[in-house]
Enzyme design. Structure first.
Site, PDB file in Angstrom:
ATOM      1  N   THR A   1       0.944  -1.077   0.177  1.00  0.00           N
ATOM      2  CA  THR A   1       0.051  -0.040   0.105  1.00  0.00           C
ATOM      3  C   THR A   1       0.792   1.242  -0.085  1.00  0.00           C
ATOM      4  O   THR A   1       2.119   1.143   0.454  1.00  0.00           O
ATOM      5  CB  THR A   1      -0.829   0.040   1.372  1.00  0.00           C
ATOM      6  OG1 THR A   1      -1.487   1.192   1.448  1.00  0.00           O
ATOM      7  CG2 THR A   1      -0.165  -0.410   2.601  1.00  0.00           C
ATOM      8  N   ASP A   2       0.308   2.501  -0.371  1.00  0.00           N
ATOM      9  CA  ASP A   2       0.990   3.760  -0.264  1.00  0.00           C
ATOM     10  C   ASP A   2       1.105   4.102   1.148  1.00  0.00           C
ATOM     11  O   ASP A   2       1.908   5.050   1.402  1.00  0.00           O
ATOM     12  CB  ASP A   2       0.247   4.832  -1.386  1.00  0.00           C
ATOM     13  CG  ASP A   2      -1.056   4.987  -0.869  1.00  0.00           C
ATOM     14  OD1 ASP A   2      -1.654   4.386  -0.144  1.00  0.00           O
ATOM     15  OD2 ASP A   2      -1.625   5.999  -1.538  1.00  0.00           O
ATOM     16  N   GLU A   3       0.153   3.535   2.056  1.00  0.00           N
ATOM     17  CA  GLU A   3       0.092   4.061   3.449  1.00  0.00           C
ATOM     18  C   GLU A   3       1.457   3.863   4.140  1.00  0.00           C
ATOM     19  O   GLU A   3       1.752   4.494   5.181  1.00  0.00           O
ATOM     20  CB  GLU A   3      -1.029   3.449   4.056  1.00  0.00           C
ATOM     21  CG  GLU A   3      -2.296   3.787   3.486  1.00  0.00           C
ATOM     22  CD  GLU A   3      -3.404   3.307   4.279  1.00  0.00           C
ATOM     23  OE1 GLU A   3      -3.377   3.423   5.584  1.00  0.00           O
ATOM     24  OE2 GLU A   3      -4.503   3.006   3.793  1.00  0.00           O
TER      25      GLU A   3
ATOM     26  N   LYS B   1       2.391  -3.490   7.329  1.00  0.00           N
ATOM     27  CA  LYS B   1       2.588  -3.573   5.658  1.00  0.00           C
ATOM     28  C   LYS B   1       3.830  -3.039   5.430  1.00  0.00           C
ATOM     29  O   LYS B   1       4.593  -3.602   4.788  1.00  0.00           O
ATOM     30  CB  LYS B   1       1.589  -2.670   4.940  1.00  0.00           C
ATOM     31  CG  LYS B   1       0.265  -3.180   4.787  1.00  0.00           C
ATOM     32  CD  LYS B   1       0.046  -4.468   4.283  1.00  0.00           C
ATOM     33  CE  LYS B   1       0.313  -4.468   2.926  1.00  0.00           C
ATOM     34  NZ  LYS B   1      -0.448  -6.083   2.290  1.00  0.00           N
TER      35      LYS B   1
ATOM     36  N   TYR C   1      -1.764  -0.561  10.885  1.00  0.00           N
ATOM     37  CA  TYR C   1      -2.126  -1.226   9.536  1.00  0.00           C
ATOM     38  C   TYR C   1      -0.526  -0.728   8.705  1.00  0.00           C
ATOM     39  O   TYR C   1      -0.144  -1.619   8.263  1.00  0.00           O
ATOM     40  CB  TYR C   1      -3.286  -0.586   8.803  1.00  0.00           C
ATOM     41  CG  TYR C   1      -3.151  -1.026   7.296  1.00  0.00           C
ATOM     42  CD1 TYR C   1      -3.258  -2.471   6.840  1.00  0.00           C
ATOM     43  CD2 TYR C   1      -3.315  -0.129   6.425  1.00  0.00           C
ATOM     44  CE1 TYR C   1      -3.411  -2.765   5.518  1.00  0.00           C
ATOM     45  CE2 TYR C   1      -3.259  -0.562   5.246  1.00  0.00           C
ATOM     46  CZ  TYR C   1      -3.360  -1.868   4.836  1.00  0.00           C
ATOM     47  OH  TYR C   1      -3.318  -2.006   3.194  1.00  0.00           O
TER      48      TYR C   1
HETATM   49  N1  LIG Z   1      -8.163  -1.881  -0.307  1.00  0.00           N
HETATM   50  C1  LIG Z   1      -7.117  -0.935  -0.578  1.00  0.00           C
HETATM   51  O1  LIG Z   1      -7.467   0.232  -1.202  1.00  0.00           O
HETATM   52  C2  LIG Z   1      -5.718  -1.270  -1.010  1.00  0.00           C
HETATM   53  C3  LIG Z   1      -4.935  -0.437  -1.658  1.00  0.00           C
HETATM   54  C4  LIG Z   1      -3.316  -0.802  -1.622  1.00  0.00           C
HETATM   55  C5  LIG Z   1      -3.223  -1.973  -1.063  1.00  0.00           C
HETATM   56  N2  LIG Z   1      -3.805  -2.883  -0.679  1.00  0.00           N
HETATM   57  C6  LIG Z   1      -3.432  -4.199  -0.130  1.00  0.00           C
HETATM   58  O2  LIG Z   1      -3.863  -5.174  -1.176  1.00  0.00           O
HETATM   59  C7  LIG Z   1      -4.269  -6.371  -0.342  1.00  0.00           C
HETATM   60  C8  LIG Z   1      -5.733  -6.909  -0.420  1.00  0.00           C
HETATM   61  O3  LIG Z   1      -6.332  -5.728   0.094  1.00  0.00           O
HETATM   62  P1  LIG Z   1      -8.059  -5.831   0.173  1.00  0.00           P
HETATM   63  O4  LIG Z   1      -8.639  -4.604   0.157  1.00  0.00           O
HETATM   64  O5  LIG Z   1      -8.509  -6.757  -0.955  1.00  0.00           O
HETATM   65  O6  LIG Z   1      -8.252  -6.578   1.636  1.00  0.00           O
HETATM   66  P2  LIG Z   1      -9.544  -7.585   1.893  1.00  0.00           P
HETATM   67  O7  LIG Z   1      -9.619  -7.194   3.588  1.00  0.00           O
HETATM   68  O8  LIG Z   1     -10.782  -7.266   1.233  1.00  0.00           O
HETATM   69  O9  LIG Z   1      -9.024  -9.043   1.719  1.00  0.00           O
HETATM   70  C9  LIG Z   1      -8.055  -9.691   2.649  1.00  0.00           C
HETATM   71  C10 LIG Z   1      -8.314 -11.075   2.028  1.00  0.00           C
HETATM   72  O10 LIG Z   1      -7.218 -11.823   2.952  1.00  0.00           O
HETATM   73  C11 LIG Z   1      -7.798 -13.124   3.694  1.00  0.00           C
HETATM   74  N3  LIG Z   1      -6.806 -13.261   4.691  1.00  0.00           N
HETATM   75  C12 LIG Z   1      -6.916 -12.594   5.846  1.00  0.00           C
HETATM   76  N4  LIG Z   1      -6.083 -13.011   6.906  1.00  0.00           N
HETATM   77  C13 LIG Z   1      -5.703 -14.365   6.312  1.00  0.00           C
HETATM   78  C14 LIG Z   1      -4.749 -15.391   6.639  1.00  0.00           C
HETATM   79  N5  LIG Z   1      -4.197 -15.118   7.765  1.00  0.00           N
HETATM   80  N6  LIG Z   1      -4.493 -16.435   6.055  1.00  0.00           N
HETATM   81  C15 LIG Z   1      -5.100 -16.530   4.700  1.00  0.00           C
HETATM   82  N7  LIG Z   1      -5.994 -15.440   4.312  1.00  0.00           N
HETATM   83  C16 LIG Z   1      -6.041 -14.580   4.932  1.00  0.00           C
HETATM   84  C17 LIG Z   1      -9.135 -12.728   3.920  1.00  0.00           C
HETATM   85  O11 LIG Z   1      -9.968 -13.776   4.355  1.00  0.00           O
HETATM   86  C18 LIG Z   1      -9.664 -11.793   2.820  1.00  0.00           C
HETATM   87  O12 LIG Z   1     -10.236 -12.673   1.767  1.00  0.00           O
HETATM   88  C19 LIG Z   1      -3.947  -6.188   1.102  1.00  0.00           C
HETATM   89  O13 LIG Z   1      -2.499  -6.619   1.115  1.00  0.00           O
HETATM   90  C20 LIG Z   1      -3.819  -4.665   1.185  1.00  0.00           C
HETATM   91  O14 LIG Z   1      -2.765  -4.216   2.249  1.00  0.00           O
HETATM   92  C21 LIG Z   1      -5.176  -2.497  -0.502  1.00  0.00           C
END
Ligand SMILES: NC(=O)c1ccc[n+]([C@@H]2O[C@H](COP(=O)([O-])OP(=O)(O)OC[C@H]3O[C@@H](n4cnc5c(N)ncnc54)[C@H](O)[C@@H]3O)[C@@H](O)[C@H]2O)c1
Length: 350
Positions: free
Chosen positions: A131-133, A160, A156
């Site tokens: 993430t950019d965070e 990350k 969070y």
């Molecule tokens: N949502 C955003 O805007 C955003 C932006 C930049 C980066 N990200 C990164 O992208 C990735 C996905 O984000 P998202 O928004 O889809 O998240 P989300 O919370 O929607 O999904 C996370 C998934 O991970 C699974 N999970 C959690 N703990 C687990 C474990 N211990 N073992 C196996 N599976 C597990 C959950 O069941 C879920 O399906 C993350 O790594 C997040 O940091 C998200």
């Protein structure tokens, strides 16, 4: 033939990445490894679950024995790692879960890669989605580049940032082929309704107050989730080993302006009088340590690999609203916790 484990494939972004890889690369085998926490929902992948090149495996990335066994049994060529605890508010109330999943879980996967893999891409690749965070907050000007110093503020983003460091350490120390991307805020279909945009859509629809932190002055750079999935595809296939790419939409919005735009769209879609939905906006006490502004400079990704966002925000937001209005059942299941109960019954006894 490539076998790829995509972790977190039942979540918001992961489901879009799984769909893209399963449909674009029929000769790849895609294993969706997900623990189905509250954020994981296999209904997100109903349209691809019967494809011959797709499989779901329920498992916890923090369980080292299980992950080692999975690598032994499946011999994956690559991992695209998205599984994480992802909600900043939850990290403030329960930071330990974020350390376990985001830091320990990532290191468990890296250890398995270290043990089972030899040879760099195209033989093997560990792609870490971040993430950019991790870069902290910006003032009124400037943008995050790949050289910006890490300065995370929330549990969070600290978790990350830590996982990013471990990925680089495994590349530098053990020679594992790794790539990392740091992306701005995503929006689109299948987003769990605790996050700003789906929460607002859901509440506006139900005529409930739409909470906005502080005065809504925080600025985020929004990217259409399918553009993120396409960027991951491009980076996975084309980036050099050890590289990092920022991914962003060049699309900065103050939260309050975004919510007003959403209210206008919802008024139109729901046949309400102009300005009616905006009456639901309710300012609430600001989140602790709330970063003021994020903005991503994605020039390197465009220059090196030719990726750029495809959608204008207004168009993407309309599509997102249309999806939520057309998928009432999905939203109801998620908000009622039905799907969680279903998966507990389905999987815990096996
Ligand atoms: N949502 C955003 O805007 C955003 C932006 C930049 C980066 N990200 C990164 O992208 C990735 C996905 O984000 P998202 O928004 O889809 O998240 P989300 O919370 O929607 O999904 C996370 C998934 O991970 C699974 N999970 C959690 N703990 C687990 C474990 N211990 N073992 C196996 N599976 C597990 C959950 O069941 C879920 O399906 C993350 O790594 C997040 O940091 C998200």
């Amino acid at each position: 033939m490539k076998k790829i484990i995509i972790t977190g494939g039942a979540g918001f972004i992961g489901s879009h990445v799984v769909r893209r890889f399963v449909t674009t690369y029929p000769d790849y085998q895609i294993i969706n490894l997900d623990n189905l926490t509250y954020a994981g929902n296999l209904a997100n992948l109903r349209d691809v679950e019967d494809r011959p090149n797709y499989r779901f495996v329920k498992g916890d990335i923090t369980d080292a024995q299980f992950i080692d066994g999975l690598f032994t049994a499946e011999q994956p060529d690559a991992v695209i790692h998205l599984a994480a605890e992802s909600h900043v508010d939850r990290s403030i109330s329960n930071p330990i879960d974020f350390v376990l999943t985001n830091v320990v879980g990532t290191v468990v996967l890296l250890n398995a890669a270290r043990k089972h893999w030899q040879g760099a891409y195209p033989a093997h690749r560990f792609y870490h989605v971040s993430t950019d965070e991790v870069y902290g907050a910006l003032g009124d000007t400037g943008m995050f580049t790949e050289e910006t110093k890490y300065d995370p503020h929330s549990p969070y983003s600290a978790s990350k940032a830590s996982s990013d460091h471990f990925v680089r350490a495994y590349h530098d120390t053990y020679g594992i082929d790794t790539v990392i991307s740091n992306c701005s805020n995503n929006y689109g279909s299948h987003h769990f309704p605790e996050k700003l945009i789906p929460l607002a859509i859901n509440n506006i629809k139900g005529n409930k107050p739409v909470p906005v932190y502080g005065k809504g002055e925080n600025v985020r750079d929004w990217l259409w989730v399918e553009d993120h999935a396409r960027a991951i595809d491009v980076i996975f296939h084309k980036a050099a080993s050890g590289e990092t790419y920022n991914i962003g939409g060049h699309n900065e919005w103050k939260n309050i302006d975004l919510i007003r735009l959403l209210c206008n769209i919802m008024d139109r879609k729901l046949g309400r009088a102009a300005g009616e939905s905006a009456k639901l906006i309710t300012f609430v006490k600001d989140r602790a340590g709330h970063d003021l502004r994020y903005a991503i400079d994605a020039t390197k990704l465009k220059r090196d690999l030719g990726w750029e966002p495809s959608l204008q925000f207004e168009e993407g937001l309309e599509k997102t609203v249309d999806w939520y209005l057309a998928n009432e059942e999905w939203l109801q299941d998620v908000t009622s916790g039905h799907y969680q109960q279903y998966y507990e019954e389905q999987y815990t006894s096996r």
